[in-house]
Scaffold this active site. Structure first.
Site, PDB file in Angstrom:
ATOM      1  N   TYR A  51      32.366  44.383  25.556  1.00 38.48           N
ATOM      2  CA  TYR A  51      31.829  43.176  26.511  1.00 38.48           C
ATOM      3  C   TYR A  51      30.672  42.552  25.670  1.00 38.48           C
ATOM      4  CZ  TYR A  51      33.595  45.404  30.895  1.00 38.48           C
ATOM      5  OH  TYR A  51      34.697  46.004  31.584  1.00 38.48           O
ATOM      6  N   SER A  63      36.692  44.164  39.816  1.00 33.08           N
ATOM      7  CA  SER A  63      37.323  42.771  40.422  1.00 33.08           C
ATOM      8  C   SER A  63      37.420  42.720  42.077  1.00 33.08           C
ATOM      9  CB  SER A  63      38.555  42.381  39.849  1.00 33.08           C
ATOM     10  OG  SER A  63      38.483  42.059  38.591  1.00 33.08           O
ATOM     11  N   GLY A 122      36.752  36.013  41.638  1.00 31.61           N
ATOM     12  CA  GLY A 122      36.129  34.949  42.248  1.00 31.61           C
ATOM     13  C   GLY A 122      37.002  34.094  43.239  1.00 31.61           C
ATOM     14  N   THR A 164      36.280  34.220  46.985  1.00 31.97           N
ATOM     15  CA  THR A 164      34.801  33.487  47.418  1.00 31.97           C
ATOM     16  C   THR A 164      35.346  32.014  47.814  1.00 31.97           C
ATOM     17  OG1 THR A 164      34.609  32.224  45.444  1.00 31.97           O
ATOM     18  CG2 THR A 164      33.674  34.258  45.663  1.00 31.97           C
TER      19      THR A 164
END
Length: 347
Positions: free
Chosen positions: A53, A236, A241, A244
């Protein structure tokens, strides 16, 4: 924030975990440090990172930055005892880490020390293998998964080599517990059985994708988790996302993950937006923020879960944390099950 045991270890983790894969890239260090403060103050004691990361994109020149950001927070605040840190060693890759080489016992011995240095700590609470060396059906590979080329004895030998290295690290006090990521039910039981036979550390957790839109874990993996006392670290949980609602009706907000990765790692499909809308409509009908509904649903599962969520900004984290005490009524849980049957595997 409720806490649960990490597998059969003596480590207690919050039922939510702050993911850090944007730290050092989309999320600058000052905002990342503010997010850690916010999470800890809200009762979250669990941080997840990895040597490769940050992501979006993953680049060789940024490998390790997320660990460094966490390490700098530890050095600055002195709050190491308030957090449980999980990190991962990368498997075979396109060249981001070790020029594409995955992990074996020798690599793990080196990688553990490198992560400890970046994190500026003496011990890693949970050390995970990011994906199996033999291959994985995760990340949409399930549609064409073919394990017929695997060599069982090579897999067993590899597992033992890795477990022995991890056992050395545990004895040396460098790591406390171990886990897998993107693993199958067969793989998890083999890791556990080999460890038990050799008196080596057993897998405490598995980090697999799990959300309202991705429920591959619900069958064989769930059975494995219950019978082997393995905690799911679900990544996840907001479907990158999608849950949302920000990507509905063709919207692609500037700076969002879809603006960087158009198909969201294979999650963008002709079916996914209708499925997403069904969950958004359900949340609206019950006066729920869809983010809060998606995360609260994880608590209802019949196996142990700590849900890993990420926030690019502190503002996004504020919205998420506002739902930390939401409990879903049974009628919402039942409606979710019905929607799952109507919209199975939307990507």
């Amino acid at each position: 924030m409720q806490k649960l045991p990490l597998g059969r270890s003596d480590i207690m983790v919050s039922e939510w975990c702050l993911g850090t894969m944007t730290f050092g890239n989309q999320t600058p260090e000052d905002d990342a440090h503010h997010q850690i403060d916010m999470a800890v103050d809200a009762g979250i004691n669990f941080l997840d990172t990895a040597e490769m990361y940050p992501v979006n994109p993953i680049r060789a020149e940024t490998v390790g930055l997320s660990e460094q950001v966490i390490g700098n927070w530890i050095a600055k605040t002195g709050r190491r005892d308030e957090i449980v840190i999980a990190t991962k060693v990368s498997g075979n890759n396109p060249g981001w880490v070790r020029e594409g080489r995955g992990y074996d016992g020798g690599v793990i011995r080196e990688a553990v020390d490198t992560s400890l240095k970046r994190l500026q700590t003496d011990v890693i609470d949970l050390y995970q293998m990011h994906w199996p060396i033999r291959g994985s059906y995760m990340f949409r590979q399930n549609w064409h998964y073919d394990p017929s080329g695997q060599n069982r004895q090579q897999t067993m030998d590899h597992m033992m080599d890795v477990l022995e290295a991890l056992g050395e690290a545990v004895k040396a006090g460098k790591i406390r517990a171990i886990g897998m990521s993107n693993e199958s039910a067969w793989g998890m039981t083999k890791w556990i059985d080999q460890a038990a036979a050799a008196g080596l550390p057993r897998m405490a957790s598995v980090q697999n994708e799990y959300s309202l839109l991705c429920r591959l874990y619900d069958t064989d993996m769930a059975e494995m988790a219950v019978n082997e006392d393995v905690t799911l670290l679900s990544f996840s949980p907001l479907a990158c996302g999608m849950l949302t609602g920000k990507y509905q009706n063709g919207q692609v907000p500037e700076g969002s993950r879809m603006s960087i990765n158009d198909d969201l790692g294979g999650r963008r499909s002709p079916r996914v937006f209708d499925a997403t809308q069904a969950y958004l409509d359900l949340a609206a009908a019950h006066g729920l923020d869809p983010v809060h509904m998606a995360l609260a649903w994880q608590r209802t599962r019949p196996f142990p879960v700590s849900a890993i969520f990420g926030a690019t900004t502190s503002a996004q984290l504020t919205q998420i944390l506002a739902g930390k005490d939401v409990v879903l009524p049974e009628e919402v849980v039942s409606a979710i099950d019905a929607l799952h049957q109507a919209h199975p595997m939307p990507y």
